[in-house]
Each structure stands twice: as C-alpha cells, then as structure tokens.
Write a protein that holds these residues in place. Structure first.
Motif, PDB file in Angstrom:
ATOM      1  N   SER A 135       7.535 -24.263 -21.954  1.00  0.00           N
ATOM      2  CA  SER A 135       8.741 -25.027 -21.635  1.00  0.00           C
ATOM      3  C   SER A 135       8.460 -26.518 -21.841  1.00  0.00           C
ATOM      4  CB  SER A 135       9.152 -24.755 -20.188  1.00  0.00           C
ATOM      5  OG  SER A 135       8.109 -25.133 -19.315  1.00  0.00           O
ATOM      6  N   PRO A 136       9.485 -27.387 -21.898  1.00  0.00           N
ATOM      7  CA  PRO A 136      10.909 -27.083 -21.719  1.00  0.00           C
ATOM      8  C   PRO A 136      11.531 -26.520 -22.999  1.00  0.00           C
ATOM      9  CG  PRO A 136      10.633 -29.404 -22.123  1.00  0.00           C
ATOM     10  CD  PRO A 136       9.252 -28.822 -22.080  1.00  0.00           C
ATOM     11  N   TYR A 137      12.662 -25.870 -22.843  1.00  0.00           N
ATOM     12  CA  TYR A 137      13.305 -25.251 -23.986  1.00  0.00           C
ATOM     13  C   TYR A 137      14.809 -25.153 -23.749  1.00  0.00           C
ATOM     14  CZ  TYR A 137      11.596 -21.675 -20.736  1.00  0.00           C
ATOM     15  OH  TYR A 137      11.234 -20.980 -19.613  1.00  0.00           O
ATOM     16  N   SER A 138      15.531 -24.829 -24.814  1.00  0.00           N
ATOM     17  CA  SER A 138      16.978 -24.678 -24.700  1.00  0.00           C
ATOM     18  C   SER A 138      17.423 -23.423 -25.432  1.00  0.00           C
ATOM     19  CB  SER A 138      17.705 -25.903 -25.277  1.00  0.00           C
ATOM     20  OG  SER A 138      17.473 -26.012 -26.670  1.00  0.00           O
ATOM     21  N   VAL A 139      18.600 -22.936 -25.048  1.00  0.00           N
ATOM     22  CA  VAL A 139      19.225 -21.784 -25.691  1.00  0.00           C
ATOM     23  C   VAL A 139      20.527 -22.251 -26.322  1.00  0.00           C
ATOM     24  CG1 VAL A 139      20.303 -19.527 -25.319  1.00  0.00           C
ATOM     25  CG2 VAL A 139      18.208 -20.130 -24.086  1.00  0.00           C
ATOM     26  N   VAL A 140      20.719 -21.939 -27.585  1.00  0.00           N
ATOM     27  CA  VAL A 140      21.946 -22.301 -28.299  1.00  0.00           C
ATOM     28  C   VAL A 140      22.916 -21.132 -28.225  1.00  0.00           C
ATOM     29  CG1 VAL A 140      22.927 -22.809 -30.568  1.00  0.00           C
ATOM     30  CG2 VAL A 140      20.821 -23.945 -29.830  1.00  0.00           C
ATOM     31  N   LEU A 141      24.164 -21.422 -27.872  1.00  0.00           N
ATOM     32  CA  LEU A 141      25.151 -20.358 -27.716  1.00  0.00           C
ATOM     33  C   LEU A 141      26.574 -20.900 -27.819  1.00  0.00           C
ATOM     34  CD1 LEU A 141      24.982 -19.317 -23.928  1.00  0.00           C
ATOM     35  CD2 LEU A 141      24.206 -21.469 -24.830  1.00  0.00           C
ATOM     36  N   ASP A 142      27.520 -19.996 -27.979  1.00  0.00           N
ATOM     37  CA  ASP A 142      28.941 -20.316 -28.108  1.00  0.00           C
ATOM     38  C   ASP A 142      29.477 -20.804 -26.761  1.00  0.00           C
ATOM     39  OD1 ASP A 142      31.798 -20.161 -28.459  1.00  0.00           O
ATOM     40  OD2 ASP A 142      31.501 -18.674 -30.041  1.00  0.00           O
ATOM     41  N   THR A 143      30.246 -21.890 -26.769  1.00  0.00           N
ATOM     42  CA  THR A 143      30.795 -22.412 -25.512  1.00  0.00           C
ATOM     43  C   THR A 143      31.851 -21.490 -24.911  1.00  0.00           C
ATOM     44  OG1 THR A 143      32.369 -23.753 -26.788  1.00  0.00           O
ATOM     45  CG2 THR A 143      30.336 -24.828 -26.055  1.00  0.00           C
ATOM     46  N   ARG A 144      32.302 -20.477 -25.649  1.00  0.00           N
ATOM     47  CA  ARG A 144      33.243 -19.496 -25.105  1.00  0.00           C
ATOM     48  C   ARG A 144      32.529 -18.285 -24.523  1.00  0.00           C
ATOM     49  NH1 ARG A 144      36.202 -17.767 -30.341  1.00  0.00           N
ATOM     50  NH2 ARG A 144      33.993 -17.697 -30.926  1.00  0.00           N
ATOM     51  N   SER A 145      31.231 -18.191 -24.720  1.00  0.00           N
ATOM     52  CA  SER A 145      30.506 -16.960 -24.413  1.00  0.00           C
ATOM     53  C   SER A 145      30.381 -16.717 -22.918  1.00  0.00           C
ATOM     54  CB  SER A 145      29.116 -16.992 -25.050  1.00  0.00           C
ATOM     55  OG  SER A 145      28.302 -17.973 -24.427  1.00  0.00           O
ATOM     56  N   HIS A 146      30.153 -15.467 -22.578  1.00  0.00           N
ATOM     57  CA  HIS A 146      30.019 -15.072 -21.178  1.00  0.00           C
ATOM     58  C   HIS A 146      28.780 -15.699 -20.550  1.00  0.00           C
ATOM     59  CE1 HIS A 146      30.014 -12.247 -17.697  1.00  0.00           C
ATOM     60  NE2 HIS A 146      31.306 -12.238 -17.926  1.00  0.00           N
ATOM     61  N   VAL A 147      27.680 -15.740 -21.286  1.00  0.00           N
ATOM     62  CA  VAL A 147      26.451 -16.343 -20.762  1.00  0.00           C
ATOM     63  C   VAL A 147      26.684 -17.813 -20.418  1.00  0.00           C
ATOM     64  CG1 VAL A 147      24.062 -16.967 -21.299  1.00  0.00           C
ATOM     65  CG2 VAL A 147      24.959 -14.748 -22.026  1.00  0.00           C
ATOM     66  N   TYR A 148      27.434 -18.499 -21.256  1.00  0.00           N
ATOM     67  CA  TYR A 148      27.674 -19.935 -21.074  1.00  0.00           C
ATOM     68  C   TYR A 148      28.648 -20.207 -19.930  1.00  0.00           C
ATOM     69  CZ  TYR A 148      28.406 -24.820 -22.546  1.00  0.00           C
ATOM     70  OH  TYR A 148      28.463 -26.192 -22.606  1.00  0.00           O
ATOM     71  N   CYS A 149      29.681 -19.371 -19.801  1.00  0.00           N
ATOM     72  CA  CYS A 149      30.789 -19.691 -18.886  1.00  0.00           C
ATOM     73  C   CYS A 149      30.815 -18.878 -17.596  1.00  0.00           C
ATOM     74  CB  CYS A 149      32.129 -19.481 -19.601  1.00  0.00           C
ATOM     75  SG  CYS A 149      32.397 -20.513 -21.042  1.00  0.00           S
ATOM     76  N   TYR A 150      30.405 -17.610 -17.649  1.00  0.00           N
ATOM     77  CA  TYR A 150      30.755 -16.704 -16.560  1.00  0.00           C
ATOM     78  C   TYR A 150      29.574 -15.960 -15.942  1.00  0.00           C
ATOM     79  CZ  TYR A 150      35.276 -17.529 -18.752  1.00  0.00           C
ATOM     80  OH  TYR A 150      36.382 -18.126 -19.293  1.00  0.00           O
ATOM     81  N   GLU A 151      28.385 -16.528 -16.025  1.00  0.00           N
ATOM     82  CA  GLU A 151      27.240 -15.845 -15.427  1.00  0.00           C
ATOM     83  C   GLU A 151      26.548 -16.722 -14.392  1.00  0.00           C
ATOM     84  OE1 GLU A 151      24.885 -13.875 -18.442  1.00  0.00           O
ATOM     85  OE2 GLU A 151      26.608 -12.682 -19.089  1.00  0.00           O
ATOM     86  N   ALA A 152      27.371 -17.518 -13.698  1.00  0.00           N
ATOM     87  CA  ALA A 152      26.957 -18.266 -12.504  1.00  0.00           C
ATOM     88  C   ALA A 152      25.790 -19.218 -12.736  1.00  0.00           C
ATOM     89  CB  ALA A 152      26.616 -17.290 -11.371  1.00  0.00           C
ATOM     90  N   GLY A 153      25.646 -19.695 -13.971  1.00  0.00           N
ATOM     91  CA  GLY A 153      24.583 -20.654 -14.256  1.00  0.00           C
ATOM     92  C   GLY A 153      23.192 -20.071 -14.215  1.00  0.00           C
ATOM     93  N   GLY A 154      23.081 -18.741 -14.333  1.00  0.00           N
ATOM     94  CA  GLY A 154      21.775 -18.093 -14.248  1.00  0.00           C
ATOM     95  C   GLY A 154      20.805 -18.552 -15.315  1.00  0.00           C
ATOM     96  N   LEU A 155      21.319 -18.887 -16.492  1.00  0.00           N
ATOM     97  CA  LEU A 155      20.448 -19.336 -17.579  1.00  0.00           C
ATOM     98  C   LEU A 155      19.669 -20.578 -17.168  1.00  0.00           C
ATOM     99  CD1 LEU A 155      19.503 -19.129 -20.528  1.00  0.00           C
ATOM    100  CD2 LEU A 155      21.516 -20.458 -21.187  1.00  0.00           C
ATOM    101  N   ALA A 161      16.358 -22.693 -18.436  1.00  0.00           N
ATOM    102  CA  ALA A 161      16.597 -23.133 -19.811  1.00  0.00           C
ATOM    103  C   ALA A 161      17.857 -23.984 -19.864  1.00  0.00           C
ATOM    104  CB  ALA A 161      16.741 -21.928 -20.735  1.00  0.00           C
ATOM    105  N   TRP A 162      17.875 -24.894 -20.816  1.00  0.00           N
ATOM    106  CA  TRP A 162      19.016 -25.783 -20.984  1.00  0.00           C
ATOM    107  C   TRP A 162      19.977 -25.174 -22.004  1.00  0.00           C
ATOM    108  CZ3 TRP A 162      21.214 -29.582 -18.537  1.00  0.00           C
ATOM    109  CH2 TRP A 162      22.130 -30.404 -19.192  1.00  0.00           C
ATOM    110  N   PRO A 163      21.248 -24.922 -21.616  1.00  0.00           N
ATOM    111  CA  PRO A 163      22.200 -24.369 -22.583  1.00  0.00           C
ATOM    112  C   PRO A 163      22.756 -25.456 -23.501  1.00  0.00           C
ATOM    113  CG  PRO A 163      23.251 -24.611 -20.441  1.00  0.00           C
ATOM    114  CD  PRO A 163      21.820 -25.041 -20.259  1.00  0.00           C
ATOM    115  N   ILE A 164      22.705 -25.215 -24.782  1.00  0.00           N
ATOM    116  CA  ILE A 164      23.308 -26.113 -25.767  1.00  0.00           C
ATOM    117  C   ILE A 164      24.404 -25.331 -26.482  1.00  0.00           C
ATOM    118  CG2 ILE A 164      22.961 -27.459 -27.862  1.00  0.00           C
ATOM    119  CD1 ILE A 164      20.129 -27.973 -27.032  1.00  0.00           C
ATOM    120  N   GLY A 165      25.636 -25.756 -26.310  1.00  0.00           N
ATOM    121  CA  GLY A 165      26.752 -25.002 -26.859  1.00  0.00           C
ATOM    122  C   GLY A 165      27.289 -25.576 -28.154  1.00  0.00           C
ATOM    123  N   TYR A 166      27.649 -24.690 -29.062  1.00  0.00           N
ATOM    124  CA  TYR A 166      28.405 -25.105 -30.245  1.00  0.00           C
ATOM    125  C   TYR A 166      29.861 -24.708 -30.019  1.00  0.00           C
ATOM    126  CZ  TYR A 166      27.803 -20.178 -31.580  1.00  0.00           C
ATOM    127  OH  TYR A 166      27.792 -18.803 -31.587  1.00  0.00           O
TER     128      TYR A 166
END
Length: 446
Positions: A135-155, A161-166
């Motif tokens: 670490s440190p590291y980031s995960v790239v993902l869709d800003t509409r995705s369930h991981v990004y929006c609806y999983e209570a910030g578990g990432l 990990a730091w979420p980076i959304g496209y």
C-alpha cells in the motif's frame, strides 16, 4: 487445571449454570387476542394451510429481482440425501465442496468459494487482489457502480483502498432521448495512476467493472480491451457479476430472440471470466436462492478470500443447505433459459410503453425497463401508487424475473395506461390519485 465450565468455575466467573437451581426466566404468555390457532384444517382454502412457497410473493412485484424467493424444488433439495449437514468451516460440507468445484469448472477457473452476499464477495475479492501489492493503492471503477455507491464505503474502510471513479457520459440520441454511455479504454486511462505519476497520488492497482450495469451489457470486446491494458500496466481486474447471469443470457452476448442457446451462454460466460482475476456472481437475485453469492478465481486468490471471509464473520457451518438451493437456481433458472425468457418479456413491454407515448430514461439490454417519469412530471411515489391500484408493485425501474405471474403482465400494462392518463389529466379512472405510498425507490445499480 479445573475445567472452565465446571460449577465451581461458573461461580468464579459469576455466571450461574442453567439448572434446576437456576431456571430460565419465566416468559409471559402471549395475550389471548394475539394468539393464532394453528390447528390444521383439511380445507384447501384455509389460509393456514397455504404457504408463500406455493405462489411466490414476487409474482406481482416488478421492483427488483431481489424479491424472488426459494421455489418448491429448492426447498425439496434441503431433504435430499446428497445435501450435506457437514461443517463447512472444517470443509466437511460435501455438496458445498462439490458445488464449488462445479462452479470453478463452469467459469474455467481453478477455485471458487461461497460468500454470504455480493457485497461481501466484492469486498473480499478486492482485498485479495490488492493484497498482491504494497500500500497505498487505489481501485478504479465506474461512479455508477454498486461498489462505488452502495456498499457502505467498505472499499475504503475495510480494504483501505482509495476509490478513483471514471464518469460515463450521457448520450443524447437523434430522437431527443438520452441514455447512459459505456465505459471505454480512454476513460480508464484518464484516471489510472501509474508508477510514473506524481508521488502525491495513490497508485492504481485494480480495475473493478460491473456487468450488467443498469441493465446494460458491457460488450466482451470492450472488456477485453480495457482489462488487457490494465494487465499490461501490472494491474489486476475484478468483475462484480451481480447480474452476470443476465448479461450472458442476452442478445447482446450472442443469444438470438427465438431460441435459448445454453452452450453459447456458457461460452460467453467463460470468455468474460477469462478477462478477470476474480469474479463474483449472485444467486439471490433472479435465481431465487434466499442467500448467497460465489467468488471464482485462482487458488491463491480464493485462499485469501476465505481468510478475509473468516475475518469479517462470513464463515458458515451448514452451508450445504444453501448450496443445494443455489445449485437448483443455477440449473432451473440460468441454464434452463428462464432469464432469457424474461428478457423477451422486457422487449414486449418496452414496445407497449413506447406505443403509449412513454420514454425511456436509460436503455437496457437485459431484464429492466427504465421508465422516464420526469418527462411526464410524475413522481416515483405516485407511479408506485398507480401500480398498486392495479395489483402490482413497481418503481420507475421495472425489473423482470421468472417468478412474475402471467396475469401480472396484463396488470402492469393497465397500470402503464393509467399512468399516461394521470400524466395528462391528473386522474386515474376519472378520480384524483390519493397517494398512500411510504416506500421510496432505492435501487441504484442493483
């Protein structure tokens, strides 16, 4: 050494044993007016003899395929001699082990393991992928995705990990309608933080994609192009396949509209899975199982997932009962083509909605219709009340599944016609709408 649970030890710990000397506290009897006489009747119309499994509670529910329930054949599987009551923590649940092996082979992956939910599967899979790097590291993902929006910030909180959304742009069609676009390699490149980047930024290590997303199927060619590039940069890839069964059952994934092709679905499933290090798939949405998802991947990654599952309290004992129902869902719903059949219904109802003058808020390739209520000036709550009057449950996102009763489609059509009347005149059957709805639509990408 004195045994911990001897009477003396119990007194030492100030925890009296349950015995005649220390009986359970008396539980007050239920008031007479709240008691239900459970004496069984021979009448077939007696509501006490009917069960929710004879007719699915989701038979008139278009809100989500998460409302599907275990079928009679799933419940029957619990008593089969092949269903193990062995302890899964000690790997003694025989049918769970066998089902895990079967899924691994289905996806052409070395290993698979059970998890309680898709959210847990995503979290543990991303942790497993991230654990290959310092670490440190980031995960790239869709800003509409369930991981990004609806999983209570578990990432961020649990995987650290730091979420980076496209952001996928909205596309305006020639007829004036708008719909979501699709991920491209350029979108991922724009936000990916490589080793050569400024040290102020968290390095990107993993790409997480979702398929389907909002009912749309991401084409295999697009996924292959994007994941190949990520791997060329030393990154890893994860697929949130909450509705992956729907994706590979779709026309966009090679099916035709007149006949279900099981072999083609399996071929596409493996082709997609080959692009990812880990894949999660859900059995409690359109497949009807009560609980459960699976993660497939390499033996090393699955070992890490199992360790993280233990850390998050996700291990289970008699998981064989759930595995039995999940396997029935796989065979009777996905492999038999029931998801494909529901998608044909979507095409019919979409055409009906358009013929009424309705518009779509988003194009769908699978089991959803995204009704554009905003263009009609109607709220989701009012639409839900209109649908309720016709005997169906609905939000602006309609989700079709194999447990919807035949008559429910006719009622949905009536509700759609009522909606257009309400949009034009403010009435339903000539009367003002009195909304009693207290349930808001909460669905995101799921």
């Amino acid at each position: 050494m004195r045994p911990l649970f001897s009477p003396a030890a119990s007194r030492t710990l100030n925890r009296p044993l349950i015995s005649k000397a220390f009986p359970h506290p008396t539980i007050p009897a239920l008031p007479a007016h709240l008691r239900i006489n459970r004496k069984m009747s021979t009448s077939t119309t007696d509501p006490l003899r009917s069960t929710p499994w004879q007719v699915s509670p989701a038979s008139h529910d278009f809100r989500s395929d998460t409302f599907t329930t275990p079928t009679p054949s799933m419940l029957a599987s619990l008593t089969l001699p092949t269903t193990s009551l062995g302890d899964n923590v000690y790997r003694e649940s025989i049918n769970t082990n066998n089902f895990s092996d079967r899924l691994a082979k289905l996806f052409n992956k070395p290993a698979a393991c059970y998890v309680i939910s898709g959210t847990m599967g995503n979290l543990l899979s991303l942790r497993a992928n991230l654990s290959h790097y310092p670490s440190p590291y980031s995960v790239v993902l869709d800003t509409r995705s369930h991981v990004y929006c609806y999983e209570a910030g578990g990432l961020s909180e649990l995987a650290k990990a730091w979420p980076i959304g496209y952001t996928v742009p909205v596309v305006k069609n020639a007829d004036g309608t708008v719909e979501d676009g699709m991920v491209t390699l350029d979108m991922v490149k724009k936000v990916w933080v490589g080793e050569e980047e400024d040290g102020h930024f968290s390095r990107s290590r993993v790409l997480s994609l979702e398929n389907t997303i909002k009912g749309q199927v991401v084409p295999l060619e697009t996924i292959k192009e994007v994941t190949d590039w990520v791997r060329s940069k030393g990154g890893r890839t994860h697929l949130d396949g909450a509705r992956f069964w729907e994706a590979v059952s779709s026309v966009k994934a090679g099916q035709n509209k007149t006949e279900w092709n099981r072999e083609k679905a399996i071929e596409m499933l493996r082709a997609y899975a080959d692009c990812f290090d880990t894949v999660t798939v859900c059995f409690s949405k359109g497949l009807g199982a009560p609980i459960g998802s699976y993660v497939v991947g390499s033996e090393e990654d699955i070992k890490r997932v199992e360790r993280y599952r233990k850390q998050t309290g996700g291990d289970g004992r008699q998981v064989g009962l759930l595995a039995a129902m999940m396997e029935v869902g796989l065979d009777e719903t996905f492999l038999s083509g029931k998801l494909w059949e529901s998608q044909r219904r979507v095409e019919q109802l979409t055409e009906y909605w358009k013929n009424l003058g309705g518009k779509l808020a988003c194009q769908s390739d699978t089991n959803m219709i995204w009704m554009d209520l905003e263009s009609l000036g109607v709220s989701d709550e009012d639409w839900g009340e209109i649908a309720k009057k016709r005997g169906v449950s609905a939000w602006s996102r309609l989700v079709f599944h194999y447990q919807v009763a035949e008559e429910a489609y006719g009622k949905l059509k009536q509700a759609m016609s009522d909606l257009m009347e309400y949009a034009k005149h403010g009435t339903v059957d000539g009367k003002p709408l009195k909304s009693e709805s207290t349930t808001k639509a909460i669905y995101g990408s799921k």
